[in-house]
Design a protein around this motif. Sequence first.
Motif, short mmCIF file in Angstrom:
data_model
loop_
_atom_site.label_atom_id
_atom_site.label_comp_id
_atom_site.label_asym_id
_atom_site.label_seq_id
_atom_site.Cartn_x
_atom_site.Cartn_y
_atom_site.Cartn_z
N MET A 179 -10.36 -3.73 0.46
CA MET A 179 -9.25 -4.08 1.05
C MET A 179 -9.16 -5.17 1.10
O MET A 179 -8.27 -6.29 1.54
N ILE A 203 -7.00 -2.40 6.67
CA ILE A 203 -5.91 -3.60 6.55
C ILE A 203 -5.12 -4.61 7.16
O ILE A 203 -5.06 -5.64 6.89
N HIS A 257 1.81 -2.30 4.64
CA HIS A 257 1.40 -1.18 5.01
C HIS A 257 2.29 -0.08 4.84
O HIS A 257 2.41 0.26 6.16
N VAL A 286 -7.16 2.83 1.11
CA VAL A 286 -7.20 1.83 2.05
C VAL A 286 -8.13 1.20 3.61
O VAL A 286 -7.98 0.65 4.27
N THR A 327 1.24 -1.33 -0.44
CA THR A 327 -0.18 0.28 -0.42
C THR A 327 0.93 1.26 -0.25
O THR A 327 2.25 1.41 0.63
N VAL A 350 -1.22 -0.56 -3.82
CA VAL A 350 -3.29 0.29 -3.92
C VAL A 350 -2.34 1.49 -3.56
O VAL A 350 -0.82 2.01 -2.90
N ASP A 351 -2.86 2.84 -3.94
CA ASP A 351 -2.80 3.87 -3.56
C ASP A 351 -3.67 4.65 -4.03
O ASP A 351 -4.62 4.69 -5.25
#
Length: 328
Positions: free
Chosen positions: A72, A114, A86, A66, A10, A34-35
């Motif tokens: 997620m 998360i 993360h 997130v 992330t 992921v962003d």
Amino acid sequence: MTDRSPIVVTGVAGFIGHATAHRLLERGETVIGVDIVNDYYDPSLKEARLATFNGRREFAFHRADVADAAAMAALVRDNGVRRVIHLAAQAGVRYSLENPFAYEHSNLAGHLSIMEACRHAPGFEHLVYASSSSVYGERPMGGKGFTEEEPATSPVSLYAATKRSCELMSQSYAKLYGFPQTGLRFFTVYGPWGRPDMAYFSFTDRILRGEPIEVYGEGRMARDFTYIDDIVDGILGALDHVPQQGEHRVLNIGDSHPVGLMEMIETLEKAIGREAEKIMRPMQPGDVTATYADVSKLNAICGYRPKVMLAEGLDRFASWYRDYYGRG
């Protein structure tokens, strides 16, 4: 390290996430990045980082928040993910004074989201997450580094408070649900592709524009500047050395050689080849006087030992900056 489940990173459009994902790809891992790509600083820099993954078949990108727990959970579950790094968070001590609810959302809700995704994932192996040296608060530096055994109960910024809260959340989840977790307390990370809100980056920008720089704390602050490649060494070393089931550990990750702000500026001036006009300012709310990492725990776990000294690291940064922005 091939033929294993993909690793979720992330904050992959961020400074540390971008470098970590590339290193994972280089060693043969499959990475899901992921962003949300927010506008806390120039989104075009984040998009440029993401563009460096173009053509990498082992890399997939999800533009997502997130803090979206359902998204997620589905991402981790549907891809058979067993390891997560993360790094996504709302960064910045000073910005937390202006926009506190961004930290509640990204840091607290994001971390919980998360952890929930990880605890429901079959066969989950290890969650590594970003904490911060800011959790130590204002502490006399003395002759030794900050150790993980120190209480970290007096944060001086909301940002620091959220990071310490994430550590406590992880401690409870490790005990409740049994999956291993490692929190990494980062100490002032710098280097190519860095964050424009960091002092060394903004100083470079202003010096090359011929503008004065503002030196807070009247130059009396010190930071444990840690080069990005050394940080990634520590992240992957921690990832690969999994704690016992149900264990949560917190580890410092820094250079272990604090440098005074004025010395950093002098070193940066040499790297750029120009002298800065300096305006001295008092300490800002939320800042601490000094940071200094004792990294003996991380060293014992994975042999972590920083290699890049500040002069070399700032030379590399200045070269990247000139190439990326076409200035100077």
